[in-house]
Design an enzyme around this catalytic site. Structure first.
Site, mmCIF file in Angstrom:
data_model
loop_
_atom_site.group_PDB
_atom_site.id
_atom_site.type_symbol
_atom_site.label_atom_id
_atom_site.label_comp_id
_atom_site.label_asym_id
_atom_site.label_seq_id
_atom_site.Cartn_x
_atom_site.Cartn_y
_atom_site.Cartn_z
ATOM 1 N N HIS A 1 -15.204 15.670 -7.492
ATOM 2 C CA HIS A 1 -15.945 15.164 -6.331
ATOM 3 C C HIS A 1 -16.479 13.752 -6.534
ATOM 4 C CE1 HIS A 1 -15.774 18.914 -4.119
ATOM 5 N NE2 HIS A 1 -15.891 19.501 -5.292
ATOM 6 N N LYS B 1 -8.780 15.975 -2.825
ATOM 7 C CA LYS B 1 -10.031 15.665 -2.129
ATOM 8 C C LYS B 1 -9.974 14.209 -1.648
ATOM 9 C CE LYS B 1 -12.105 19.687 -4.031
ATOM 10 N NZ LYS B 1 -12.586 20.364 -5.227
ATOM 11 N N SER C 1 -19.971 20.563 -7.466
ATOM 12 C CA SER C 1 -19.314 20.773 -6.178
ATOM 13 C C SER C 1 -20.185 21.437 -5.123
ATOM 14 C CB SER C 1 -18.033 21.578 -6.374
ATOM 15 O OG SER C 1 -18.324 22.854 -6.896
HETATM 16 C C1 LIG Z 1 -12.025 21.578 -5.847
HETATM 17 C C2 LIG Z 1 -12.311 21.587 -7.283
HETATM 18 C C3 LIG Z 1 -11.299 21.855 -8.213
HETATM 19 C C4 LIG Z 1 -9.961 22.362 -7.796
HETATM 20 O O1 LIG Z 1 -9.164 21.382 -7.247
HETATM 21 P P1 LIG Z 1 -8.006 21.834 -6.240
HETATM 22 O O2 LIG Z 1 -7.091 20.683 -6.239
HETATM 23 O O3 LIG Z 1 -8.679 22.074 -4.928
HETATM 24 O O4 LIG Z 1 -7.383 23.068 -6.793
HETATM 25 C C5 LIG Z 1 -11.580 21.702 -9.544
HETATM 26 N N1 LIG Z 1 -12.799 21.355 -9.970
HETATM 27 C C6 LIG Z 1 -13.806 21.133 -9.112
HETATM 28 C C7 LIG Z 1 -15.133 20.740 -9.636
HETATM 29 C C8 LIG Z 1 -13.596 21.248 -7.747
HETATM 30 O O5 LIG Z 1 -14.591 21.056 -6.901
#
Ligand SMILES: *Cc1c(COP(=O)(O)O)cnc(C)c1O
Length: 382
Positions: free
Chosen positions: A209, A240, A181
């Protein structure tokens, strides 16, 4: 007792104080902040789906039909048709027997690791794994080991060590992200999958991601590399590229049945609003459609455009510009904002000390001019 003011002063002095920024309208390519229009290079809404009319309509329709809230936890009476439809869609898309959705990705990680691991088990994480995976591993009370980022020799060493010593009933789990990330690079997935199989371990892959961005149907890196059938636990977020909110685990039926019996964030929390599940389902439908492919192609041409300008190899929609100390990162981010570009400074503890950076994220909706404009205002290659 120490006061909150003292702690805040310490954070300020270390260049680590954080505060909220409210984007008044729009979140994607151009947004307004304090009355100015800026181009947003900080969102994880990679395909621009959060503002897509079909998703917005799906959320409104679900709200009208099922209400604004779910009223109870999923196991009591909170499971509504949109939750069920979403989970069936995720399982179909991922080619697994079943899937379970959560309120967000964070709760998914904490829920899954807490449900499947307990004292006496061993969990091995890549050093750069997201905080939610670390928190989940810690809370599980399993033995937690970390291998240096993408260091498969060290991973193999740990696997061999624990495979020789663990009693037969204990679980041995490897956890990695597919696209990391804060660095935007990829896990060495084929090698990890082979090691996990060789040492008879389990693998949890967080595709946060990569979903919507990699793979012919947008499943992520596992699909891109053709190894999705060899991964026990496929996890991701719906907040995302999917454009809504939530998280999921796709796995075989017994694991999902166990998960819904054991995952504390799932059991002891009100079900997410039906609108969230309906919008997520709609986002996945778009990602798997020809339109999704078109959006992915547009995103990838934007990724290529920027990485070529900064002299990097394209690997994901995340392009970090490492600057080192907190102050430089903050100053650079502020200077960019003054030029009309939002690229946030990321500091400890999100990234290791001394590696503060700008984290630029690209979207299918960015224009060539915006990307070139951003590049012209970036500091010279640090
Ligand atoms: C953003 C993210 C999460 C968390 O997801 P949310 O829905 O924003 O709580 C989990 N793992 C990774 C690698 C992330 O980048």
């Amino acid at each position: 007792m120490r006061s909150p003011e003292d702690e805040l002063t310490t954070l300020y002095e270390e260049g680590l104080l954080r505060s909220l920024r409210c984007l008044e309208s729009g979140r994607l390519m151009s947004a307004t902040s304090e009355g100015r229009t800026i181009v947003n290079f900080s969102s994880n809404d990679y395909l621009g789906l959060s503002r897509d009319e079909t998703l917005v309509d799906a959320a409104c329709e679900a709200t009208r039909r099922h209400g604004a809230g779910s009223g109870a936890s999923r196991l009591i009476s909170g499971t509504l048709p949109p939750h069920k439809a979403l989970e069936e869609k995720i399982a179909e898309w991922k080619g697994t027997q079943a899937a379970l959705s959560f309120a967000n990705g964070y709760a998914t990680a904490v829920g899954v690791l807490g449900a499947f691991l307990s004292k006496g088990d061993v969990v091995i994480l890549d050093k750069l794994c997201h905080a939610c995976l670390i928190d989940g591993a810690r809370q599980s009370e399993a033995t937690l080991r970390v291998y240096p980022h993408n260091d498969l020799n060290k991973l193999e060493h740990l696997l061999r060590h624990y495979r020789e010593r663990l009693p037969g009933k204990s679980r041995l789990l490897v956890v990695t992200e597919s696209v990391f990330s804060m660095d935007g690079d990829r896990a060495l997935l084929p090698g990890i999958v082979s090691l996990v199989e060789q040492y008879d371990a389990l693998l949890l892959l967080d595709e946060a991601h990569a979903v919507g961005i990699l793979g012919s149907s947008g499943q992520g890196l596992a699909e891109e590399l053709g190894v999705e059938d060899r991964i026990t636990f496929q996890m991701g977020t719906l907040g995302k590229a999917v454009g809504s909110g939530g998280g999921y685990l796709a796995a075989s039926r017994p694991w999902i049945d166990l998960l819904l019996n054991r995952a504390r964030p799932f059991i002891y929390s009100t079900a997410p609003p039906p609108a969230q599940a309906a919008a997520s389902l709609c986002g996945i439908e778009i990602i798997t459609s020809p339109r999704g492919k078109e959006l992915r192609n547009r995103l990838w041409s934007n990724i290529s455009r920027l990485t070529e300008l900064v002299g990097k190899t394209p690997s994901s929609a995340i392009v970090p510009v490492i600057l080192g100390d907190n102050e430089t990162a903050l100053d650079t981010s502020l200077a960019l904002l003054n030029k009309g570009y939002l690229a946030p400074a990321i500091r400890f503890p999100t990234v290791p000390r001394g590696s503060a950076r700008l984290r630029i994220t690209l979207s299918a909706g960015h224009t060539a001019e915006a990307i070139e404009g951003l590049h012209e205002n970036l500091p010279e290659s640090p």
